[in-house]
Scaffold this motif. Structure first.
Motif, PDB file in Angstrom:
ATOM      1  N   LEU A  36      37.284  37.893  45.745  1.00 14.37           N
ATOM      2  CA  LEU A  36      36.318  38.875  46.234  1.00 14.37           C
ATOM      3  C   LEU A  36      36.665  40.277  45.738  1.00 14.37           C
ATOM      4  N   GLU A  37      37.969  40.578  45.666  1.00 16.87           N
ATOM      5  CA  GLU A  37      38.388  41.888  45.170  1.00 16.87           C
ATOM      6  C   GLU A  37      37.967  42.074  43.716  1.00 16.87           C
ATOM      7  N   VAL A  38      38.042  41.027  42.934  1.00 19.70           N
ATOM      8  CA  VAL A  38      37.605  41.107  41.540  1.00 19.70           C
ATOM      9  C   VAL A  38      36.103  41.360  41.469  1.00 19.70           C
ATOM     10  N   LEU A  39      35.326  40.660  42.284  1.00 23.33           N
ATOM     11  CA  LEU A  39      33.881  40.889  42.299  1.00 23.33           C
ATOM     12  C   LEU A  39      33.561  42.331  42.674  1.00 23.33           C
ATOM     13  N   ARG A  40      34.277  42.862  43.683  1.00 21.10           N
ATOM     14  CA  ARG A  40      34.012  44.238  44.137  1.00 21.10           C
ATOM     15  C   ARG A  40      34.466  45.286  43.133  1.00 21.10           C
ATOM     16  N   SER A  41      35.303  44.908  42.186  1.00 19.59           N
ATOM     17  CA  SER A  41      35.784  45.895  41.215  1.00 19.59           C
ATOM     18  C   SER A  41      34.695  46.311  40.238  1.00 19.59           C
ATOM     19  N   PHE A  42      33.639  45.497  40.118  1.00 21.74           N
ATOM     20  CA  PHE A  42      32.510  45.862  39.264  1.00 21.74           C
ATOM     21  C   PHE A  42      31.554  46.748  40.045  1.00 21.74           C
ATOM     22  N   GLY A  43      30.879  47.652  39.365  1.00 23.96           N
ATOM     23  CA  GLY A  43      29.932  48.542  40.018  1.00 23.96           C
ATOM     24  C   GLY A  43      29.298  49.473  39.019  1.00 23.96           C
ATOM     25  N   ALA A  44      28.604  50.491  39.549  1.00 21.62           N
ATOM     26  CA  ALA A  44      27.906  51.432  38.679  1.00 21.62           C
ATOM     27  C   ALA A  44      28.864  52.162  37.749  1.00 21.62           C
ATOM     28  N   ASP A  45      30.102  52.413  38.237  1.00 19.29           N
ATOM     29  CA  ASP A  45      31.079  53.107  37.414  1.00 19.29           C
ATOM     30  C   ASP A  45      31.866  52.154  36.524  1.00 19.29           C
ATOM     31  N   ALA A  46      31.696  50.859  36.707  1.00 13.65           N
ATOM     32  CA  ALA A  46      32.407  49.870  35.884  1.00 13.65           C
ATOM     33  C   ALA A  46      31.551  48.615  35.753  1.00 13.65           C
ATOM     34  N   PRO A  47      30.390  48.705  35.068  1.00 15.60           N
ATOM     35  CA  PRO A  47      29.516  47.534  34.951  1.00 15.60           C
ATOM     36  C   PRO A  47      30.092  46.447  34.064  1.00 15.60           C
ATOM     37  N   ALA A  48      30.960  46.825  33.140  1.00 12.47           N
ATOM     38  CA  ALA A  48      31.618  45.865  32.251  1.00 12.47           C
ATOM     39  C   ALA A  48      33.088  46.241  32.161  1.00 12.47           C
ATOM     40  N   GLN A  49      33.952  45.243  32.247  1.00  9.26           N
ATOM     41  CA  GLN A  49      35.385  45.501  32.241  1.00  9.26           C
ATOM     42  C   GLN A  49      36.127  44.487  31.374  1.00  9.26           C
ATOM     43  N   THR A  50      37.226  44.947  30.813  1.00 10.89           N
ATOM     44  CA  THR A  50      38.137  44.034  30.137  1.00 10.89           C
ATOM     45  C   THR A  50      39.064  43.413  31.176  1.00 10.89           C
ATOM     46  N   LEU A  51      39.792  42.412  30.760  1.00 10.69           N
ATOM     47  CA  LEU A  51      40.769  41.783  31.640  1.00 10.69           C
ATOM     48  C   LEU A  51      41.769  42.809  32.161  1.00 10.69           C
ATOM     49  N   SER A  52      42.244  43.674  31.283  1.00 10.42           N
ATOM     50  CA  SER A  52      43.228  44.685  31.679  1.00 10.42           C
ATOM     51  C   SER A  52      42.650  45.646  32.711  1.00 10.42           C
ATOM     52  N   GLU A  53      41.383  46.020  32.539  1.00 11.01           N
ATOM     53  CA  GLU A  53      40.755  46.948  33.470  1.00 11.01           C
ATOM     54  C   GLU A  53      40.575  46.310  34.841  1.00 11.01           C
ATOM     55  N   VAL A  54      40.192  45.037  34.876  1.00 17.01           N
ATOM     56  CA  VAL A  54      40.064  44.338  36.156  1.00 17.01           C
ATOM     57  C   VAL A  54      41.411  44.280  36.859  1.00 17.01           C
ATOM     58  N   ALA A  55      42.463  43.950  36.094  1.00 18.45           N
ATOM     59  CA  ALA A  55      43.802  43.882  36.685  1.00 18.45           C
ATOM     60  C   ALA A  55      44.220  45.235  37.242  1.00 18.45           C
ATOM     61  N   GLU A  56      43.910  46.299  36.517  1.00 15.05           N
ATOM     62  CA  GLU A  56      44.303  47.645  36.960  1.00 15.05           C
ATOM     63  C   GLU A  56      43.537  48.061  38.211  1.00 15.05           C
ATOM     64  N   ARG A  57      42.235  47.781  38.252  1.00 17.09           N
ATOM     65  CA  ARG A  57      41.420  48.217  39.381  1.00 17.09           C
ATOM     66  C   ARG A  57      41.703  47.414  40.651  1.00 17.09           C
ATOM     67  N   THR A  58      42.176  46.190  40.507  1.00 14.40           N
ATOM     68  CA  THR A  58      42.417  45.345  41.675  1.00 14.40           C
ATOM     69  C   THR A  58      43.881  45.264  42.081  1.00 14.40           C
ATOM     70  N   GLY A  59      44.787  45.719  41.194  1.00 11.68           N
ATOM     71  CA  GLY A  59      46.199  45.612  41.491  1.00 11.68           C
ATOM     72  C   GLY A  59      46.764  44.229  41.230  1.00 11.68           C
ATOM     73  N   LEU A  60      45.994  43.380  40.554  1.00 11.49           N
ATOM     74  CA  LEU A  60      46.461  42.037  40.221  1.00 11.49           C
ATOM     75  C   LEU A  60      47.234  42.052  38.908  1.00 11.49           C
ATOM     76  N   THR A  61      48.026  41.015  38.691  1.00 10.48           N
ATOM     77  CA  THR A  61      48.643  40.834  37.385  1.00 10.48           C
ATOM     78  C   THR A  61      47.562  40.399  36.398  1.00 10.48           C
ATOM     79  N   ARG A  62      47.830  40.550  35.112  1.00 19.39           N
ATOM     80  CA  ARG A  62      46.861  40.097  34.105  1.00 19.39           C
ATOM     81  C   ARG A  62      46.625  38.593  34.231  1.00 19.39           C
ATOM     82  N   ALA A  63      47.695  37.839  34.493  1.00 21.68           N
ATOM     83  CA  ALA A  63      47.549  36.389  34.615  1.00 21.68           C
ATOM     84  C   ALA A  63      46.683  36.029  35.823  1.00 21.68           C
ATOM     85  N   GLY A  64      46.901  36.734  36.939  1.00 22.90           N
ATOM     86  CA  GLY A  64      46.106  36.468  38.130  1.00 22.90           C
ATOM     87  C   GLY A  64      44.654  36.845  37.939  1.00 22.90           C
ATOM     88  N   ALA A  65      44.406  38.013  37.333  1.00 19.76           N
ATOM     89  CA  ALA A  65      43.039  38.447  37.071  1.00 19.76           C
ATOM     90  C   ALA A  65      42.345  37.488  36.117  1.00 19.76           C
TER      91      ALA A  65
END
Length: 275
Positions: A36-65
């Motif tokens: 759910l945190e990954v889903l919420r990381s997308f939005g008007a300010d981040a409509p498209a993200q790389t794996l690294s950006e998702v990991a950074e915005r959610t606090g997850l590891t790259r492997a987890g993201a």
């Protein structure tokens, strides 16, 4: 960025790992929460993200993201184009499941359309989520704010008419605790930022059964709201009529719009109770 834009698009939250998260167990599935945190990381300010950006915005590891993104990809909730991930329209199923689960929404829509047709002012329905209101229905007459509002939009509860109606529906002890824990921001010179004054204002809303807010969220924006109640009398949503001060004064809202708004809210309550 205007104050209302800041309210609608808050900065990315702190990494999830820095928060005091519940411990996994029979009542908490951490992997689901992270999804759910990954889903919420997308939005008007981040409509498209790389794996690294998702990991950074959610606090997850790259492997987890990566595992979560690939799961969401296989389920159809995200799409991938090169290195970029985007949400798909299938995510709307999650929101529409909420809307379709309560009969009030289907009952409210035609009533709101008639209200907007009569008053030539926009009308919305919102629910309370923490310190914010979330728009679940909206019938616009014309654009009145510097931001676009639609289903899913969020605004502060403390300085909006619908927010104060919803806060007034809380038990008094819960209201006081909620307001005292809020970070009240002066979006305009008219915004009430004193907790005691705001509590008094919301208690008055509870007594009178409606709320009028004039230019507290954004200059020029005026709104009046009334509660929508469940059959047992609990406030479950708020219905408003809003406009721009250049075209509609607070006095006009009270004299002309408020009686029709209260009648519309009463009709929605009646239709919902009759089901």
């Amino acid at each position: 960025m205007s104050s209302s834009e800041s309210a609608l698009n808050p900065p990315a939250s702190a990494p999830a790992q820095a928060e005091e998260a519940p411990k996994p167990g029979d009542s908490y599935v951490r992997s689901f929460a992270r999804g759910l945190e990954v889903l919420r990381s997308f939005g008007a300010d981040a409509p498209a993200q790389t794996l690294s950006e998702v990991a950074e915005r959610t606090g997850l590891t790259r492997a987890g993201a990566r595992r979560i993104l690939l799961t969401l990809l296989s389920l159809g909730y995200v799409s991938a184009e090169g290195r970029l991930f985007r949400l798909t329209p299938k995510v709307l199923e999650l929101g529409f499941a909420y809307l379709s689960s309560l009969p009030v929404w289907s009952q409210a829509q035609p009533v709101m359309e008639a209200l907007v047709e009569e008053l030539r002012q926009s009308s919305s329905v919102a629910v309370l989520d923490g310190d914010e209101i979330v728009y679940v229905l909206r019938v616009p007459a014309h654009r009145i704010m510097s931001i676009n509002l639609g289903v899913g939009s969020r605004l502060p509860a403390d300085c909006t008419a619908m927010g104060r109606v919803l806060l007034a529906g809380l038990p008094d002890e819960a209201l006081v605790q909620r307001i005292e824990a809020m970070q009240l921001t002066a979006h305009t010179p008219a915004t009430i930022v004193d907790p005691d004054a705001l509590i008094d204002e919301i208690r008055q809303v509870r007594v009178q059964g409606w709320s009028l807010v004039s230019e507290e969220l954004e200059p020029g924006l005026v709104s009046v709201a009334a509660p929508i109640r469940s059959p047992n009398g609990r406030v479950v949503a708020a219905l408003n009529v809003s406009g721009h001060a250049r075209a509609i004064t607070p006095e006009h809202l009270l004299k002309v719009c408020l009686p029709r708004l209260l009648a519309a809210a009463a009709k929605i309550n009646m239709l919902t109770s009759a089901r």
